[in-house]
Design an enzyme around this catalytic site. Structure first.
Site, PDB file in Angstrom:
ATOM      1  N   ASN A  74      10.676   6.669  40.224  1.00  0.00           N
ATOM      2  CA  ASN A  74       9.962   6.497  41.537  1.00  0.00           C
ATOM      3  C   ASN A  74       8.899   8.093  42.228  1.00  0.00           C
ATOM      4  OD1 ASN A  74      10.280   4.617  44.933  1.00  0.00           O
ATOM      5  ND2 ASN A  74      10.881   7.445  45.296  1.00  0.00           N
ATOM      6  N   ALA A  75       9.408   9.088  42.082  1.00  0.00           N
ATOM      7  CA  ALA A  75       8.655   9.706  42.721  1.00  0.00           C
ATOM      8  C   ALA A  75       7.095   9.504  42.521  1.00  0.00           C
ATOM      9  CB  ALA A  75       9.010  11.072  41.348  1.00  0.00           C
ATOM     10  N   ALA A  96      -5.575   4.904  38.565  1.00  0.00           N
ATOM     11  CA  ALA A  96      -5.928   5.055  37.219  1.00  0.00           C
ATOM     12  C   ALA A  96      -4.189   5.449  37.106  1.00  0.00           C
ATOM     13  CB  ALA A  96      -6.529   6.307  37.023  1.00  0.00           C
ATOM     14  N   TYR A 149      -5.088   7.600  41.731  1.00  0.00           N
ATOM     15  CA  TYR A 149      -4.356   7.119  41.971  1.00  0.00           C
ATOM     16  C   TYR A 149      -4.257   5.631  41.059  1.00  0.00           C
ATOM     17  CZ  TYR A 149      -0.326   5.323  44.761  1.00  0.00           C
ATOM     18  OH  TYR A 149       0.854   4.163  44.791  1.00  0.00           O
ATOM     19  N   SER A 179       2.905  -0.384  41.330  1.00  0.00           N
ATOM     20  CA  SER A 179       1.827  -0.408  42.496  1.00  0.00           C
ATOM     21  C   SER A 179       0.956  -1.606  41.873  1.00  0.00           C
ATOM     22  CB  SER A 179       0.835   0.641  43.188  1.00  0.00           C
ATOM     23  OG  SER A 179      -0.425   0.198  44.135  1.00  0.00           O
ATOM     24  N   ASP A 198      10.642  20.232  41.313  1.00  0.00           N
ATOM     25  CA  ASP A 198      10.098  19.346  40.755  1.00  0.00           C
ATOM     26  C   ASP A 198       9.991  19.001  39.649  1.00  0.00           C
ATOM     27  OD1 ASP A 198       7.231  19.252  40.506  1.00  0.00           O
ATOM     28  OD2 ASP A 198       6.492  20.820  40.974  1.00  0.00           O
TER      29      ASP A 198
END
Ligand SMILES: NC(=O)c1ccc[n+]([C@@H]2O[C@H](COP(=O)([O-])OP(=O)(O)OC[C@H]3O[C@@H](n4cnc5c(N)ncnc54)[C@H](OP(=O)(O)O)[C@@H]3O)[C@@H](O)[C@H]2O)c1
Length: 263
Positions: free
Chosen positions: A93-94, A160, A158, A145, A66
């Site tokens: 990328n996670a 934020a 998301y 994004s 994790d």
């Protein structure tokens, strides 16, 4: 700075599915050496198997865990240190999504989105800097994004998290340049992965994936192009670029459009 990915030693997070998996496959095909990570170890094992089935002596290793766990991040960097003694690239990328109105959401959702999408990549950068400084043409790649450039309703946490990553990345790019470390931010629009199925929360009735979604192959190829050219900021689609432009030149109009869409 132009660079070849062949032979570069790269750590890729979120490689068990979607964009990260495809990116690992394309990077390996171009001759990169890889350390891949995510929580689902069996999917990482099959990725390693797939990469080795194309070239049996490809340098590729996996460590499952994790990314929000500080001890796991430490072990990841330790593995890169023991294996290579340096890193030429860190691909953050996670990521996870959460959809719904802020008023229907919880403090736990906000914390978890920020942990995965912001604190984990940033703390991984902090740990990786000494190894990157020893690397060849080192680069940090942050998977952002379009929503880290213009926020939309129903994905407030998301947005934020991606804005935070964007902001910190811009500051770090300048700070790390004298150390010879480059930083690229890739900003896809909706992409055809299982991202929305993996969301930690969805309190809406909406269908999120649209038919015009970008393919993971396109995102991976664009990411490698940006790494090769040393492009700092890539907004992938015309729709994404148009949204960001509208926000810059007519922010009130953009706000009205968002308000209508959220009803
Ligand atoms: N799909 C889109 O529409 C879209 C658009 C713009 C940007 N992005 C960004 O692209 C990136 C990749 O997303 P995707 O579309 O490929 O979705 P995905 O298939 O759900 O991939 C997400 C990856 O992150 C990993 N991950 C999530 N939580 C983790 C944790 N706590 N610890 C370790 N790994 C974790 C997942 O692996 P495990 O579950 O195995 O841990 C998986 O490999 C994300 O940063 C996302 O924000 C996606």
């Amino acid at each position: 700075m132009r660079r070849k990915v062949a032979d570069k030693r790269l750590l890729v997070t979120g490689a068990s599915s979607g964009i990260g998996k495809e990116l690992a496959i394309q990077l390996a095909a171009k001759g990169a050496r890889l350390l891949v990570t995510a929580r689902r170890g069996e999917l990482l094992d099959s990725l390693v198997h797939e990469i080795r089935s194309n070239e049996s002596n490809r340098d590729v290793a996996a460590l499952a865990g994790d990314i929000t766990d500080p001890d796991f991040r430490f072990r990841l960097i330790e593995l890169a240190q023991n294996r290579w003694g340096r890193l030429d690239g860190l691909v953050n990328n996670a990521g996870v999504g959460a959809m719904g109105r802020f008023t229907d959401s919880t403090p736990q959702t906000l914390r978890q989105v920020m942990e995965v999408n912001f604190f984990a990549p940033v703390e991984l950068i902090r740990l990786a800097i000494p190894l990157l400084q020893r690397g060849q043409q080192p680069i940090i790649v942050n998977m952002g994004s379009v929503l880290g450039h213009r926020a939309v309703p129903l994905k407030s946490e998301y947005c934020a998290s991606k804005f935070a990553l964007h902001g910190l990345g811009d500051a770090l790019r300048a700070e790390l340049a004298p150390l010879g470390i480059d930083l690229t931010m890739i900003s896809p629009s909706t992409t055809d992965s299982d991202f929305f199925e993996h969301a930690i929360q969805d309190t809406t009735q909406k269908t999120w994936k649209n038919r015009g979604a970008t393919s993971v192959k396109q995102v991976a190829a664009a990411t490698i192009r940006a790494m090769s050219k040393g492009t700092h900021d890539v907004i992938l689609t015309l729709g994404g670029k148009s949204l960001v432009l509208l926000d810059r030149i007519a922010p009130t109009l953009a706000d009205h459009a968002m308000q209508r869409w959220a009803q």
